[in-house]
Design a protein around this motif. Structure first.
Motif, short mmCIF file in Angstrom:
data_model
loop_
_atom_site.label_atom_id
_atom_site.label_comp_id
_atom_site.label_asym_id
_atom_site.label_seq_id
_atom_site.Cartn_x
_atom_site.Cartn_y
_atom_site.Cartn_z
N ILE A 7 -3.03 -1.96 -4.91
CA ILE A 7 -4.25 -1.59 -5.00
C ILE A 7 -4.90 0.03 -4.76
O ILE A 7 -4.71 0.64 -3.77
CB ILE A 7 -5.37 -2.32 -4.43
N HIS A 8 -5.11 0.72 -5.59
CA HIS A 8 -5.73 1.80 -5.82
C HIS A 8 -6.93 1.81 -5.69
O HIS A 8 -7.54 1.75 -6.51
CB HIS A 8 -5.45 2.83 -7.45
N HIS A 9 -7.48 1.79 -4.24
CA HIS A 9 -9.51 2.29 -3.62
C HIS A 9 -9.51 3.91 -4.79
O HIS A 9 -10.93 3.54 -4.71
CB HIS A 9 -8.91 2.25 -3.31
N ALA A 19 -14.11 -1.53 1.07
CA ALA A 19 -12.30 -1.51 1.07
C ALA A 19 -11.60 -2.40 0.33
O ALA A 19 -11.23 -3.33 0.18
CB ALA A 19 -11.81 -0.33 1.04
N ARG A 20 -12.14 -4.09 1.70
CA ARG A 20 -11.27 -5.14 2.06
C ARG A 20 -12.18 -5.74 0.91
O ARG A 20 -11.44 -6.32 0.23
CB ARG A 20 -11.82 -4.89 3.45
N SER A 57 0.87 -1.52 0.11
CA SER A 57 -0.15 -0.21 -0.13
C SER A 57 0.97 1.10 -0.22
O SER A 57 0.45 2.24 -0.68
CB SER A 57 -0.66 -0.03 1.06
N ALA A 86 -12.67 -5.18 -2.14
CA ALA A 86 -12.65 -5.16 -3.53
C ALA A 86 -10.74 -5.19 -3.47
O ALA A 86 -10.66 -5.42 -5.02
CB ALA A 86 -12.54 -3.21 -3.84
N ARG A 87 -10.03 -4.83 -2.07
CA ARG A 87 -9.06 -5.28 -1.83
C ARG A 87 -8.56 -6.33 -3.01
O ARG A 87 -7.35 -7.17 -3.36
CB ARG A 87 -7.83 -4.68 -0.74
N VAL A 105 -15.54 0.33 -5.62
CA VAL A 105 -15.64 -0.01 -3.64
C VAL A 105 -16.95 0.69 -4.44
O VAL A 105 -17.24 1.55 -3.71
CB VAL A 105 -14.06 0.79 -3.24
N ARG A 124 -6.30 -0.04 -10.52
CA ARG A 124 -7.29 0.63 -9.74
C ARG A 124 -8.38 0.37 -10.01
O ARG A 124 -9.58 -0.36 -10.41
CB ARG A 124 -8.14 2.07 -9.90
#
Length: 362
Positions: free
Chosen positions: A81-83, A128-129, A53, A131-132, A114, A111
């Motif tokens: 990972i770009h949120h 976010a988790r 990150s 999606a990551r 989210v 990217r």
């Protein structure tokens, strides 16, 4: 946060001159944790990735994994990972790639979108988790990598235990994060769950002093609007003052809960065999009733887990058990039909089984 070629060259010069050395404690913890993986990898492609990150934890894992990989002849990639949730995120991505250039390691960014509307409990945190992890799985597939290292540490583990305790979690939940977990077709490895964060931060300070590369600061990590941020901002200072070293105590509780959970799984698996299961994973009501109440509940959870279904709340499980106990042993007095998510739990002729909601209503 623009990255200049001069800055990258300066980083590389520091690395080559030996002004910065990997922290022996962190490197030893990494090596000991990954030893089983290294033995398995002898028959496979010897490569893995670090989820990077740009924060102190993941950056130190990246640089120590770099040293470890050099020592063991392992290919190493970095996944970022770009949120898209923070204005500074573009700069973080450039900063991560600067670190990768310094270490001469490939870095892959993705990217992700989210969507917090799908998660009721933690909202943005859960979204976010998810999606990551999905993004890491995508990058791993593109790079043909099956193992990803995560930088969770002892303090993260303690916070997770605390949050799950406050939510009323059982032994499985209080086991918190596992060192190794399978998810979305990948193996995720957390080699630093027994390492206190202050040790990682010290290594990050040393690295910054020698190289000029500073870890990024994500303000959401201490934002009290988020559950974990609230723990760090409001509870951690009190706990640190009143119970110094509480993180190690709760991390130990997680290890004990994991052991407890494994024992219960063995008991449930043994009890399951005694329920005369059939090919459709149905079981004998009469055999189930011979178990103690506690083991009846345990084997029901095991049964639902085998089907990949969500665990019922304590109240719903008690109600299901009450109905199962109230049935005639051979199911002659009345039929059972209890909805559980997209399936129904049913009993016919003394056999308890699952049926899709659509099939059970037809």
């Amino acid at each position: 946060m623009a990255v200049s070629r001069k800055f990258v060259l300066e980083l590389q010069h520091v690395a080559q001159s030996g002004q910065w050395q990997a922290d022996p404690v962190l490197l030893r913890a990494l090596s000991q944790s990954l030893q089983p993986w290294l033995k398995q990898a002898l028959e496979q492609d010897r490569k893995l990735a670090v989820a990077l990150s740009g924060g102190a934890d993941s950056a130190m894992l990246a640089v120590h994994a770099h040293t470890w990989a050099q020592q063991h002849g392992v290919g190493l990639h970095y996944f970022h990972i770009h949120h898209g949730l923070q204005g500074a995120a573009d700069g973080w991505q450039q900063h991560v790639h600067a670190l990768a250039q310094h270490l001469r390691r490939p870095c892959h960014s993705l990217r992700v979108h989210v969507d917090s509307t799908r998660f009721r409990a933690d909202g943005m945190e859960s979204a976010a988790r998810q999606a990551r992890y999905a993004g890491l799985a995508t990058l791993a597939q593109q790079c043909q990598i099956s193992t990803v290292l995560l930088a969770h540490h002892q303090d993260d583990q303690a916070e997770t235990v605390l949050m799950r305790l406050l939510r009323g979690a059982g032994p499985d939940g209080l086991g918190a994060m596992q060192t190794v977990v399978q998810r979305q077709g990948l193996t995720f490895w957390r080699p630093w769950l027994s390492v206190a964060r202050h040790h990682i931060l010290q290594a990050a300070d040393d690295f910054a002093r020698c190289t000029g590369w500073l870890a990024v600061q994500d303000p959401t990590n201490i934002n009290p609007d988020y559950t974990r941020g609230a723990v760090r901002d409001r509870l951690t200072p009190i706990l640190d003052e009143r119970w110094p070293g509480w993180q190690g105590v709760l991390a130990r509780q997680a290890r004990l809960s994991q052991e407890h959970s494994r024992i219960l799984q063995e008991v449930a698996a043994q009890d399951w065999k005694g329920l005369e299961p059939d090919e459709q994973d149905g079981f004998s009501l009469a055999a189930w009733r011979l178990l103690s109440h506690e083991r009846q509940a345990l084997v029901l959870r095991y049964w639902l887990q085998r089907q990949g279904l969500a665990m019922p709340t304590e109240a719903r499980l008690r109600d299901l058990m009450r109905q199962l106990r109230g049935l005639h042993a051979l199911g002659h007095d009345r039929h059972l039909n209890v909805k559980h998510g997209d399936v129904s739990i049913m009993c016919r002729r003394g056999r308890v089984f699952l049926q899709t909601a659509q099939a059970s209503s037809s």
